[in-house]
Design a protein around this motif. Structure first.
Motif, PDB file in Angstrom:
ATOM      1  N   GLN A 236       0.860  -1.228   0.115  1.00  0.00           N
ATOM      2  CA  GLN A 236      -0.020   0.106  -0.065  1.00  0.00           C
ATOM      3  C   GLN A 236       0.777   1.283   0.038  1.00  0.00           C
ATOM      4  OE1 GLN A 236      -2.581  -1.134   3.327  1.00  0.00           O
ATOM      5  NE2 GLN A 236      -4.188  -1.606   2.212  1.00  0.00           N
ATOM      6  N   ILE A 239       2.120   1.782  -3.533  1.00  0.00           N
ATOM      7  CA  ILE A 239       0.844   2.310  -4.204  1.00  0.00           C
ATOM      8  C   ILE A 239       0.626   3.712  -4.283  1.00  0.00           C
ATOM      9  CG2 ILE A 239      -1.354   1.942  -4.950  1.00  0.00           C
ATOM     10  CD1 ILE A 239      -1.066  -1.158  -4.082  1.00  0.00           C
ATOM     11  N   ASN A 253      -3.080  -5.287  -6.855  1.00  0.00           N
ATOM     12  CA  ASN A 253      -4.278  -5.178  -6.212  1.00  0.00           C
ATOM     13  C   ASN A 253      -5.042  -6.735  -6.138  1.00  0.00           C
ATOM     14  OD1 ASN A 253      -4.407  -2.583  -5.486  1.00  0.00           O
ATOM     15  ND2 ASN A 253      -5.009  -1.792  -7.410  1.00  0.00           N
ATOM     16  N   ASP A 257      -6.572  -8.563  -2.663  1.00  0.00           N
ATOM     17  CA  ASP A 257      -7.931  -9.121  -2.810  1.00  0.00           C
ATOM     18  C   ASP A 257      -7.824 -10.327  -2.340  1.00  0.00           C
ATOM     19  OD1 ASP A 257      -8.713  -6.487  -3.375  1.00  0.00           O
ATOM     20  OD2 ASP A 257      -9.335  -7.015  -5.617  1.00  0.00           O
TER      21      ASP A 257
END
Length: 294
Positions: A236, A239, A253, A257
């Motif tokens: 994260q 990103i 991602n 997920d």
């Protein structure tokens, strides 16, 4: 004798991993150069067959974008992309289904079976495996600075995965090979990104691992150096700082997920490396980038 001893040492190194993954499900997204090079195709099939014979349950989801593009060109149908997603018209979806669910899927099944496996090809429409709705992408219009909805046509956003057919194939010792096509809310055929399909199927099966095969080493830092391991928090941050971007962003991602849905570990694997799957599964070093929850 020296070479024989080295082979024995390799087997010994793999033993703890074989024990750990015995009877576990591994979902593999198969794509990129590994689907083009004849040598890499054979290596992939051998890796999958070996996994099955030592008690691991591989589930294969394949892509096929370049092959679809070539076939559309033959029919004189032009392709348009929005952020890497092919805008799919009614005219195109018949070609997409023919190429993914027919030619590519059956070639992979045949290759695995030729190397001693027992594979079966299906699409997300079989057994109501993948239910989806039409994907709507929202982008900010530069002229008005307001959000606008971009219609990608018959492109799917997965709403539900029903793994019953996969569980049935697993009990019968088959290797499922899945084309990334789903059923829409009105029964229409929808074209879905293979990474997304692999991620959702891995989550539905609570797989031990999700492996996304790609054509680069893995996730790289701001200096271009390979990162071999990331946690969710690490990913994260990368990103947010735009170190992870462009084509790597949706893959990361997908991994995040899948972890959220209960997958134990996820990997972005360099499919250009011979026997990349076995190296990732059964060696300490691995290949590519591993992404875990924490």
């Amino acid at each position: 004798m020296k070479k024989s001893i080295q082979k024995a040492e390799v087997l010994i190194e793999a033993l703890p991993f074989i024990k750990k993954f015995y009877n576990k499900t591994i979902v593999i997204k198969y794509g990129g150069n590994a689907m083009v090079s004849e040598e890499l195709k054979d290596n992939f099939a051998l890796d999958v067959v070996m996994m099955k014979y030592i008690g691991i349950n591989p589930v294969i989801v394949h892509g096929g974008g370049p092959q679809i593009g070539k076939t559309l060109d033959l029919f004189g149908i032009q392709s348009k992309f929005v952020d890497g997603q092919r805008v799919t018209s009614q005219e195109m979806i018949d070609v997409v289904e023919m190429v993914l669910g027919g030619k590519i899927n059956k070639d992979i099944v045949s290759l695995i079976n030729r190397h001693g496996g027992n594979a079966v090809g299906i699409t997300g429409k079989d057994g109501d495996l993948i239910q989806a709705k039409r994907y709507r992408k929202v982008k900010k219009c530069p002229e008005t600075n307001r959000p606008e909805i971009i219609d990608l046509g018959l492109v799917g956003d997965i709403t539900q995965v029903n793994p019953n057919i996969l569980n049935t194939l697993d009990r019968a010792e088959f290797i499922p090979v899945i084309a990334p096509i789903g059923r829409g809310e009105k029964g229409e055929t929808l074209n879905i990104n293979a990474d997304f399909v692999a991620s959702k199927i891995a989550g539905a099966l609570k797989a031990e691992k999700l492996l996304l095969m790609t054509d680069i080493e893995g996730v790289k830092d701001k200096n271009g150096k390979l990162i071999t391991g990331l946690t969710r928090k690490d990913a994260q941050k990368l990103i947010k700082s735009k170190v992870i971007k462009d084509g790597m962003l949706p893959k990361v991602n997908c991994c995040l997920d899948a972890l959220k849905e209960g997958v134990t570990k996820t990997h972005i694997v360099d499919g250009r490396v011979k026997h990349a799957i076995l190296l990732e599964m059964f060696t300490q070093a691995g290949v590519g980038t591993q992404i875990v929850e924490k």
